[in-house]
Enzyme design. Structure first.
Site, short mmCIF file in Angstrom:
data_model
loop_
_atom_site.label_atom_id
_atom_site.label_comp_id
_atom_site.label_asym_id
_atom_site.label_seq_id
_atom_site.Cartn_x
_atom_site.Cartn_y
_atom_site.Cartn_z
N ARG A 333 0.81 -1.22 0.00
CA ARG A 333 0.00 0.00 0.00
C ARG A 333 0.84 1.27 0.00
NH1 ARG A 333 -5.12 0.12 2.37
NH2 ARG A 333 -4.56 -1.72 3.58
N CYS A 405 -26.33 -1.49 -7.80
CA CYS A 405 -27.64 -1.71 -7.21
C CYS A 405 -27.47 -2.11 -5.75
CB CYS A 405 -28.36 -2.79 -8.01
SG CYS A 405 -30.09 -2.80 -7.66
N GLU A 406 -27.02 -1.17 -4.94
CA GLU A 406 -26.62 -1.50 -3.56
C GLU A 406 -26.56 -0.18 -2.79
OE1 GLU A 406 -24.89 -4.92 -1.43
OE2 GLU A 406 -24.81 -4.92 -3.60
C1 LIG Z 1 2.17 -11.33 4.09
C2 LIG Z 1 1.88 -9.95 3.63
N1 LIG Z 1 2.91 -9.15 3.31
C3 LIG Z 1 2.70 -7.88 2.88
C4 LIG Z 1 1.43 -7.36 2.78
C5 LIG Z 1 1.28 -5.96 2.29
O1 LIG Z 1 0.63 -5.15 3.18
P1 LIG Z 1 0.52 -3.58 2.91
O2 LIG Z 1 -0.03 -3.41 1.55
O3 LIG Z 1 -0.39 -3.11 3.96
O4 LIG Z 1 1.89 -3.01 3.03
C6 LIG Z 1 0.33 -8.15 3.13
C7 LIG Z 1 -1.03 -7.60 3.14
O5 LIG Z 1 -1.52 -7.20 4.20
C8 LIG Z 1 0.56 -9.49 3.56
O6 LIG Z 1 -0.46 -10.29 3.86
N1 LIG Z 2 -7.37 -5.49 1.14
C1 LIG Z 2 -7.03 -4.78 2.37
C2 LIG Z 2 -5.64 -5.04 2.79
C3 LIG Z 2 -5.35 -6.51 2.92
C4 LIG Z 2 -3.91 -6.73 2.81
C5 LIG Z 2 -3.58 -8.08 2.32
N2 LIG Z 2 -3.04 -8.97 3.33
C6 LIG Z 2 -7.29 -3.31 2.19
O1 LIG Z 2 -7.74 -2.91 1.15
O2 LIG Z 2 -7.06 -2.51 3.07
#
Ligand SMILES: Cc1ncc(COP(=O)(O)O)c(C=O)c1O
Ligand SMILES: N[C@@H](CCCC[NH3+])C(=O)O
Length: 477
Positions: A333, A405-406
């Site tokens: 992220r 539709c939600e």
């Molecule tokens: C094992 C693992 N590593 C890394 C990440 C990456 O997390 P983020 O995108 O919050 O940095 C995730 C997702 O949560 C994960 O499950």
């Molecule tokens: N999908 C989640 C994060 C999960 C990370 C994956 N382990 C989100 O959007 O915040």
């Protein structure tokens, strides 16, 4: 003061305190932390990114569209690489694995490779993207709590640098595939460290009662390592791994996780005679989705994480730092999230009288929960700005909603927009790089939007827009 000038309180996603959106001095102003680095507003109010105006992007590629700022992605990836290398230089060094689950396509895999990062994949599909661009196998980590034999075979045949083992059953499966292929599989063991990360419960992964990893409790993790070491002909133990969750702002959870991991690492060396060369602290670093979120800079984060690891090793054994293993992290992220925004066109604008005669304005856009499931899944907050023109109209708190539709199809819960927002306007929602395209769906037979990269005044399609024919093509009944 008009009623709306008091500002507005709304619930924070992730169960935190309510967020206060103060009355904006300038409703067209951009909060820098929310936007990728080449985004700017021109004098005529039009948003520009990578030297390309959103008017041109909408004309050429249509809306809704994900717009990815290549320079910003590369800069964030490079900052993780450099800051962690610097902060961990006096220990065992550090590697950064970009978590492809946040967003992956061929071009992004190439950028990751060119920026010298490693790659974390969690399915055979993500691995296939890496293979397609010739990503070095040694620099890939395979995750997953239910890896299939086919995925393990794919990974070992490609020569991945690590498989992060998640269960005893999986140890057996990897041993079987390694035997079949005549290779030794490099593995790490994912530990459930028992940390309650301060984030939404659906994206917290360090506490005991969930599906990932080997628990510290009852020596499950210790016995997992013992089992790995019992197969020296098929498995090579690299070290311990922990990932406590996602969208985390403070390092307290990482500190507890690191301390527990290091204690186990030390015990393994002591009792099993194995000095593991690596340790992985996972990803999870939070980003700003609204002006109220204040993430740490990558430099500060790297410093704090290095201090945490150093302190953890000082408290075990003789406190020597000579044998600190190489540390790796897996941010997703924090690299791609802020590098992308979603560009929508406004359709219906509907004032609705809600409680106490208060009027809420619903602004509908040509997308929604199919391209951004995060508000519906996690109560997640996003922000929005008018992107195609200037406006001197009074600020108005609106709710931006999708076309599905939600009733819960909300893109932005509450945000200030100029009160003259009207059909045909363009809106940009920042911070949609991570887990938006990745979690997208074709709900209501909605073709998925394209991903468009911008750089140096040019745009190019990375993932094309889906068409109704794509969807009908899958329907072979
Ligand atoms: C094992 C693992 N590593 C890394 C990440 C990456 O997390 P983020 O995108 O919050 O940095 C995730 C997702 O949560 C994960 O499950
Ligand atoms: N999908 C989640 C994060 C999960 C990370 C994956 N382990 C989100 O959007 O915040």
């Amino acid at each position: 003061m008009r009623a709306h000038e008091a500002g507005v309180l709304h619930a924070d996603g992730y169960g935190g305190p309510p967020i206060y959106l103060p009355f904006p001095d300038d409703v067209m102003a951009l909060t820098p932390a929310l936007w990728s680095r080449t985004v700017r507003r021109r004098d005529d109010g039009v948003l520009e990114v990578g030297g390309v105006s959103v008017l041109d992007l909408a004309r050429e590629h249509g809306t809704a569209a994900y717009i990815l700022d290549e320079a910003d992605f590369r800069a964030r990836a490079g900052a993780f690489r450099d800051e962690y290398a610097a902060a961990f230089a006096h220990l065992g060094g550090a590697d950064v694995y970009y978590a492809g689950k946040a967003f992956l396509c061929s071009a992004v895999a190439r950028w990751v490779m060119e920026e010298g990062l490693n790659l974390d994949v969690c399915t055979g599909g993500e691995l296939a993207v890496a293979q397609r661009v010739g990503f070095s196998g040694e620099r890939i980590a395979l995750h997953g709590n239910n890896k299939t034999l086919a995925e393990i075979r794919q990974a070992l045949s490609y020569g991945v640098g690590r498989i992060v083992v998640d269960s005893f059953a999986e140890i057996e499966r990897i041993v079987a595939v390694a035997t079949e292929l005549g290779v030794v599989a490099p593995v790490m063991l994912r530990v459930t460290v028992g940390v309650e990360a301060h984030t939404h419960e659906f994206i917290a992964t360090g506490h005991e009662d969930q599906k990932f990893g080997f628990s510290l409790a009852g020596d499950v993790a210790f016995n997992g390592v013992r089992e790995i070491l019992a197969h020296p002909g098929q498995l090579r133990f690299l070290g311990l791994h922990s990932h406590i969750g996602s969208q985390i702002f403070d390092t307290a959870g990482f500190e507890t996780a690191a301390r527990r991991l290091v204690r186990l690492h030390h015990r393994i060396a002591d009792e099993l005679g194995c000095a593991a060369p690596e340790i992985d602290l996972g990803g999870g670093y939070g980003i700003a989705y609204t002006s109220q979120h204040t993430p740490l800079s990558t430099a500060v984060l790297a410093e704090e994480m290095s201090h945490i690891v150093e302190q953890a090793f000082k408290t075990v054994g003789d406190g020597s730092l000579d044998d600190v293993p190489r540390v790796s992290i897996e941010p997703g992220r924090a690299i791609v999230g802020p590098a992308m925004f979603t560009l929508y066109e406004v359709g219906t604008v509907k004032p609705v009288t809600v409680a106490d005669g208060h009027v809420r304005t619903y602004v509908s856009v040509d997308g929604g929960m199919s391209d951004n499931a995060r508000p519906a899944l996690y109560d997640a907050d996003f922000s929005v700005t008018l992107a195609n023109r200037a406006s001197s109209a009074a600020p108005l708190v609106v709710r931006v909603v999708g076309r599905h539709c939600e009733a819960g199809d909300i893109v932005v819960q509450d945000e200030w927009l100029p009160a003259d927002v009207t059909p045909g306007d363009l809106l940009a929602v920042p911070g949609t790089g991570a887990y938006c395209r990745s979690l997208s769906s074709q709900y209501n037979h909605t073709p998925r939007p394209p991903v468009i990269a911008v750089r140096n005044g040019e745009s190019r399609v990375l993932i094309r827009r889906e068409t109704i024919d794509d969807l009908l093509g899958l329907d072979v009944g």
